[in-house]
Every structure is written in structure tokens, then in C-alpha cells.
Write a protein that holds these residues in place. Structure first.
Motif, PDB file in Angstrom:
ATOM      1  N   ASP A  32      20.445  -2.897 -21.503  1.00 15.15           N
ATOM      2  CA  ASP A  32      19.320  -3.043 -22.412  1.00 15.15           C
ATOM      3  C   ASP A  32      19.404  -4.398 -23.112  1.00 15.15           C
ATOM      4  OD1 ASP A  32      18.283  -0.578 -21.776  1.00 15.15           O
ATOM      5  OD2 ASP A  32      19.384   0.464 -23.363  1.00 15.15           O
ATOM      6  N   PRO A  33      18.267  -4.911 -23.623  1.00 15.95           N
ATOM      7  CA  PRO A  33      18.273  -6.269 -24.197  1.00 15.95           C
ATOM      8  C   PRO A  33      19.332  -6.516 -25.268  1.00 15.95           C
ATOM      9  CG  PRO A  33      16.030  -5.560 -23.839  1.00 15.95           C
ATOM     10  CD  PRO A  33      16.894  -4.371 -23.505  1.00 15.95           C
ATOM     11  N   GLU A  34      19.511  -5.590 -26.208  1.00 14.87           N
ATOM     12  CA  GLU A  34      20.489  -5.816 -27.272  1.00 14.87           C
ATOM     13  C   GLU A  34      21.898  -5.954 -26.703  1.00 14.87           C
ATOM     14  OE1 GLU A  34      22.007  -3.751 -31.462  1.00 14.87           O
ATOM     15  OE2 GLU A  34      20.317  -2.911 -30.360  1.00 14.87           O
ATOM     16  N   GLN A  35      22.247  -5.067 -25.786  1.00 19.17           N
ATOM     17  CA  GLN A  35      23.568  -5.127 -25.168  1.00 19.17           C
ATOM     18  C   GLN A  35      23.707  -6.390 -24.318  1.00 19.17           C
ATOM     19  OE1 GLN A  35      24.403  -1.916 -22.479  1.00 19.17           O
ATOM     20  NE2 GLN A  35      26.550  -2.472 -22.203  1.00 19.17           N
ATOM     21  N   ALA A  36      22.635  -6.781 -23.634  1.00 24.21           N
ATOM     22  CA  ALA A  36      22.681  -7.973 -22.784  1.00 24.21           C
ATOM     23  C   ALA A  36      22.949  -9.224 -23.607  1.00 24.21           C
ATOM     24  CB  ALA A  36      21.368  -8.110 -22.012  1.00 24.21           C
ATOM     25  N   LEU A  37      22.285  -9.342 -24.760  1.00 24.00           N
ATOM     26  CA  LEU A  37      22.531 -10.497 -25.622  1.00 24.00           C
ATOM     27  C   LEU A  37      23.980 -10.528 -26.094  1.00 24.00           C
ATOM     28  CD1 LEU A  37      19.312 -10.728 -27.831  1.00 24.00           C
ATOM     29  CD2 LEU A  37      20.064 -12.297 -26.041  1.00 24.00           C
ATOM     30  N   HIS A  38      24.502  -9.366 -26.454  1.00 21.22           N
ATOM     31  CA  HIS A  38      25.904  -9.317 -26.892  1.00 21.22           C
ATOM     32  C   HIS A  38      26.824  -9.757 -25.766  1.00 21.22           C
ATOM     33  CE1 HIS A  38      29.751  -7.956 -28.406  1.00 21.22           C
ATOM     34  NE2 HIS A  38      29.883  -7.218 -27.320  1.00 21.22           N
ATOM     35  N   SER A  39      26.557  -9.317 -24.545  1.00 18.55           N
ATOM     36  CA  SER A  39      27.422  -9.662 -23.420  1.00 18.55           C
ATOM     37  C   SER A  39      27.441 -11.165 -23.177  1.00 18.55           C
ATOM     38  CB  SER A  39      26.964  -8.926 -22.157  1.00 18.55           C
ATOM     39  OG  SER A  39      27.140  -7.537 -22.300  1.00 18.55           O
ATOM     40  N   VAL A  40      26.274 -11.799 -23.251  1.00 21.46           N
ATOM     41  CA  VAL A  40      26.225 -13.246 -23.044  1.00 21.46           C
ATOM     42  C   VAL A  40      26.922 -13.972 -24.188  1.00 21.46           C
ATOM     43  CG1 VAL A  40      24.704 -15.251 -22.857  1.00 21.46           C
ATOM     44  CG2 VAL A  40      24.153 -13.150 -21.624  1.00 21.46           C
ATOM     45  N   GLU A  41      26.656 -13.551 -25.413  1.00 18.07           N
ATOM     46  CA  GLU A  41      27.295 -14.206 -26.561  1.00 18.07           C
ATOM     47  C   GLU A  41      28.811 -14.041 -26.507  1.00 18.07           C
ATOM     48  OE1 GLU A  41      26.723 -14.519 -31.393  1.00 18.07           O
ATOM     49  OE2 GLU A  41      26.442 -12.592 -30.417  1.00 18.07           O
ATOM     50  N   ALA A  42      29.274 -12.863 -26.046  1.00 17.77           N
ATOM     51  CA  ALA A  42      30.712 -12.597 -25.983  1.00 17.77           C
ATOM     52  C   ALA A  42      31.378 -13.249 -24.781  1.00 17.77           C
ATOM     53  CB  ALA A  42      30.956 -11.090 -25.940  1.00 17.77           C
ATOM     54  N   GLY A  43      30.588 -13.778 -23.857  1.00 15.36           N
ATOM     55  CA  GLY A  43      31.161 -14.451 -22.701  1.00 15.36           C
ATOM     56  C   GLY A  43      31.465 -13.557 -21.534  1.00 15.36           C
ATOM     57  N   THR A  44      31.058 -12.279 -21.581  1.00 22.90           N
ATOM     58  CA  THR A  44      31.278 -11.384 -20.448  1.00 22.90           C
ATOM     59  C   THR A  44      30.099 -11.419 -19.470  1.00 22.90           C
ATOM     60  OG1 THR A  44      30.418  -9.515 -21.723  1.00 22.90           O
ATOM     61  CG2 THR A  44      32.787  -9.864 -21.763  1.00 22.90           C
ATOM     62  N   ALA A  45      29.057 -12.148 -19.795  1.00 23.41           N
ATOM     63  CA  ALA A  45      27.935 -12.400 -18.892  1.00 23.41           C
ATOM     64  C   ALA A  45      27.463 -13.829 -19.140  1.00 23.41           C
ATOM     65  CB  ALA A  45      26.802 -11.408 -19.103  1.00 23.41           C
ATOM     66  N   ASP A  46      26.712 -14.388 -18.180  1.00 22.48           N
ATOM     67  CA  ASP A  46      26.281 -15.782 -18.280  1.00 22.48           C
ATOM     68  C   ASP A  46      24.795 -15.935 -18.588  1.00 22.48           C
ATOM     69  OD1 ASP A  46      28.881 -16.813 -17.424  1.00 22.48           O
ATOM     70  OD2 ASP A  46      28.343 -15.934 -15.486  1.00 22.48           O
ATOM     71  N   LEU A  47      23.992 -14.988 -18.124  1.00 22.95           N
ATOM     72  CA  LEU A  47      22.542 -15.088 -18.275  1.00 22.95           C
ATOM     73  C   LEU A  47      21.977 -13.698 -18.504  1.00 22.95           C
ATOM     74  CD1 LEU A  47      20.091 -17.119 -17.971  1.00 22.95           C
ATOM     75  CD2 LEU A  47      19.936 -16.319 -15.611  1.00 22.95           C
ATOM     76  N   ALA A  48      21.052 -13.570 -19.455  1.00 23.60           N
ATOM     77  CA  ALA A  48      20.440 -12.275 -19.760  1.00 23.60           C
ATOM     78  C   ALA A  48      18.934 -12.370 -19.589  1.00 23.60           C
ATOM     79  CB  ALA A  48      20.772 -11.848 -21.187  1.00 23.60           C
ATOM     80  N   LEU A  49      18.335 -11.305 -19.066  1.00 22.85           N
ATOM     81  CA  LEU A  49      16.886 -11.141 -19.093  1.00 22.85           C
ATOM     82  C   LEU A  49      16.585 -10.072 -20.132  1.00 22.85           C
ATOM     83  CD1 LEU A  49      15.691 -11.306 -15.387  1.00 22.85           C
ATOM     84  CD2 LEU A  49      16.112 -13.138 -17.035  1.00 22.85           C
ATOM     85  N   ILE A  50      15.756 -10.424 -21.101  1.00 22.47           N
ATOM     86  CA  ILE A  50      15.458  -9.544 -22.227  1.00 22.47           C
ATOM     87  C   ILE A  50      13.954  -9.530 -22.455  1.00 22.47           C
ATOM     88  CG2 ILE A  50      17.701  -9.894 -23.345  1.00 22.47           C
ATOM     89  CD1 ILE A  50      16.405 -12.022 -25.104  1.00 22.47           C
ATOM     90  N   HIS A  51      13.478  -8.553 -23.217  1.00 24.23           N
ATOM     91  CA  HIS A  51      12.059  -8.526 -23.569  1.00 24.23           C
ATOM     92  C   HIS A  51      11.921  -8.382 -25.077  1.00 24.23           C
ATOM     93  CE1 HIS A  51      12.184  -4.176 -24.261  1.00 24.23           C
ATOM     94  NE2 HIS A  51      12.783  -4.037 -23.091  1.00 24.23           N
ATOM     95  N   ASP A  52      10.741  -8.737 -25.588  1.00 24.30           N
ATOM     96  CA  ASP A  52      10.508  -8.612 -27.019  1.00 24.30           C
ATOM     97  C   ASP A  52      10.485  -7.135 -27.413  1.00 24.30           C
ATOM     98  OD1 ASP A  52       8.111  -7.874 -25.905  1.00 24.30           O
ATOM     99  OD2 ASP A  52       6.907  -9.383 -26.917  1.00 24.30           O
ATOM    100  N   ALA A  53      10.722  -6.872 -28.671  1.00 21.60           N
ATOM    101  CA  ALA A  53      10.817  -5.499 -29.176  1.00 21.60           C
ATOM    102  C   ALA A  53       9.468  -5.066 -29.725  1.00 21.60           C
ATOM    103  CB  ALA A  53      11.891  -5.391 -30.253  1.00 21.60           C
ATOM    104  N   ASP A  54       8.653  -4.467 -28.857  1.00 18.63           N
ATOM    105  CA  ASP A  54       7.345  -3.957 -29.271  1.00 18.63           C
ATOM    106  C   ASP A  54       6.513  -5.033 -29.957  1.00 18.63           C
ATOM    107  OD1 ASP A  54       5.436  -1.984 -29.351  1.00 18.63           O
ATOM    108  OD2 ASP A  54       6.113  -1.147 -31.261  1.00 18.63           O
TER     109      ASP A  54
END
Length: 299
Positions: free
Chosen positions: A130-152
Motif C-alpha cells: 500500500d502507498p504508506e508502506q511503500a513510502l516507508h520502504s523507499v525511505e528506509a532503503g529496503t526499496a528503490d522506487l514506489a508507485l503511490i496514489h493520492d489519498a482520496d
């Protein structure tokens, strides 16, 4: 000198609250993460964690270390990307991408074959988040690129250490059978057209359910929801029966059977989709290659 792996472990523990959760994120055992934290405490000379119920909390010294961590990781990543950029600049290695499911289906999957053909030394590793978790993963360095959507409709709250680029606008359409009464309406559908029909829709708590409820914001009575189904292919199977209609995002929609119709709404619900990555990784040839390919995906 502070061990980078231990520093990364502390940052994950700080974000997730327990050694076990941090271990799951980092791919270690809880015991290994505990040993990394103890090594960090020996290196800085003071405790960085304190027990709190079933979890742990940062000590003031630990908080100071975590607050300084982004600068350390950004400097290290700048070094790595500088080395890559002065080489041949060709995308190579493994790029870890995290994304919500419909963007995997509608945006990432169509790019994989083309990326493989253009850049045979580049490998995508895609995980659903999910977007919130994806952002955390990229910020934490466990992922390199996230696809996210706006929140409603609300803009994405991006950490200062990250950049983003708009890559797509996803739109919701109504799908019904060709035998349904709405098939006789030869213009974009309005909210008034939808009143009185039975529906299959996504469960409450999902973006698509929020879209659905908004369609009937001014309706005199609640819509007739017959089924709550999370899987869109299953929704379409029920739509094919002719008894119900559905609101489905274009990115999530499988190819329609010949007996089904997709209908544009006059005021269609939309969500904006962004790619997000760390500022320190902006020069990455792999990230830039994927961004270019995502930008070429048709809406």
C-alpha cells in the motif's frame, strides 16, 4: 566508525516499534537485528533503545542517531550513484519496486518486457505494498522506487528526503452487460442514470468503495449493493450475469468479454498516481530508465 547495517536496523526499529517487525522488513532474524543494535551501542558508547511493554522505544541518544541517519544514507547513496553515472550510465542490477496492486497490473506489468529488451542487465523486483508502506520502504532503503496514489484527492505527504513525479491519472468507469437497460443510454452516464440499479462493489475501506459512495452523495436513498467483492475479475463475472453493474478503475480492469460494456461517467472519479524515490538516488540510471518507460504507458 558506525556500522551502516546497524544504523539501518535502528532506523527500522524506530519506525516499526519492535525488533521482530524490523527483522521482517530487513530480511533478518530478530536475534540478528538485536545483535546489530548492540554493536551500534558499543560503537556510540551509550544505549539507543529501551524496553517499553512488548516493544522498544528510542532513548534520547538513539533518537539523535536516527535523526542523523538520513544524511548518512544519502551521502553513501550519492557516492554509489556518482560512480554509476560516470561509468557507461547503462541501467543494470536489481531495482526494487514497491507498488499497490492495480498499478502493478496496469503500469508496471506492461513495461517489464520492453525494459528487459532495452536493458538486459536490469532486473525489476516488484513487491505489492500500500502507498504508506511503500513510502516507508523507499525511505528506509529496503526499496528503490514506489508507485503511490493520492489519498482520496489529498496530495501525497512525501518525506523531505524523497522526490516524486506524476505518471498517470486513473479513472473509474461503470461496467454493465450489453443487455442491461443502461446500454440504451448513448451519452456519458450521470449520477441520476445510476440510481435504482443493483451493484457489486469493492468492500468499505478501499479507494474504489470511496469512489462508489461519492457517486451517490446527493441521492435520496442508499444504492442497492448486492455484493461486496475485492477482486475485479470476480466483479466482472457477476456483472456478466446481467443483474448488477460495477465501478472499476481502468488500471484494474481486465480485458472485457464481448457481452460487457465499459461506460464513461460525466463526472468520473479519478486518482493521481506518482512514482517516488530518494533524492540521493535521483541519478540512478535504473530509476531514470523505469521512469521513462512508465511515462510512455498509455492512459
Amino acid at each position: 566508525m558506525i556500522d551502516v547495517a546497524a544504523l539501518r536496523a535502528l532506523r527500522s526499529v524506530a519506525a516499526l516499534g519492535t525488533l521482530a517487525r524490523a527483522a521482517d522488513e530487513l530480511g533478518f532474524t530478530a536475534s540478528a537485528v538485536s545483535q546489530q543494535i548492540k554493536r551500534l551501542e558499543r560503537e556510540v558508547g551509550v544505549p539507543v533503545l529501551a524496553p517499553a511493554g512488548r516493544g522498544v522505544v528510542l532513548t534520547p541518544a538513539g533518537q539523535a542517531v536516527v535523526d542523523s541517519a538520513p544524511e548518512v544514507f544519502q551521502a553513501l547513496e550519492h557516492c554509489a550513484e556518482a560512480a554509476r553515472s560516470v561509468a557507461d550510465g547503462a541501467p543494470r542490477g536489481t531495482l526494487r519496486v514497491v507498488s499497490f496492486s492495480t498499478a502493478v497490473r496496469g503500469l508496471l506489468a506492461p513495461t517489464v518486457a520492453e525494459l528487459s529488451a532495452r536493458y538486459p542487465d536490469l532486473r525489476l523486483h516488484i513487491s505489492e505494498q500500500d502507498p504508506e508502506q511503500a513510502l516507508h520502504s523507499v525511505e528506509a532503503g529496503t526499496a528503490d522506487l514506489a508507485l503511490i496514489h493520492d489519498a482520496d484527492g489529498l496530495p501525497v505527504a512525501l518525506p523531505p528526503s524523497m522526490l516524486q513525479r506524476h505518471i498517470h491519472t486513473d479513472v473509474g468507469d461503470v461496467v454493465h452487460s450489453r443487455s442491461h437497460p443502461l446500454a440504451a443510454v448513448e451519452r456519458p452516464l450521470t449520477g441520476a442514470d445510476l440510481v435504482g440499479h443493483a451493484w457489486v462493489t469493492s468492500p468499505p475501506g478501499t479507494v474504489c468503495h470511496q469512489w462508489f459512495r461519492r457517486l451517490f452523495g446527493n441521492a435520496p436513498e442508499d444504492p442497492d449493493v448486492r455484493h461486496l467483492i475485492d477482486d475485479f475479475s470476480t466483479q466482472l463475472s457477476l456483472v456478466a450475469s446481467g443483474d448488477v453493474i460495477a465501478l472499476i478503475p481502468r488500471l484494474a480492469r481486465p480485458p472485457l468479454r464481448e457481452d460487457l460494456m465499459s461506460r464513461v461517467l460525466r463526472r468520473a472519479p479519478k486518482r493521481e498516481i506518482f512514482a517516488a524515490w530518494r533524492r540521493s538516488a535521483h541519478a540512478s540510471p535504473a530509476i531514470q530508465a523505469v521512469l521513462r518507460e512508465l511515462g510512455s504507458v498509455e492512459s
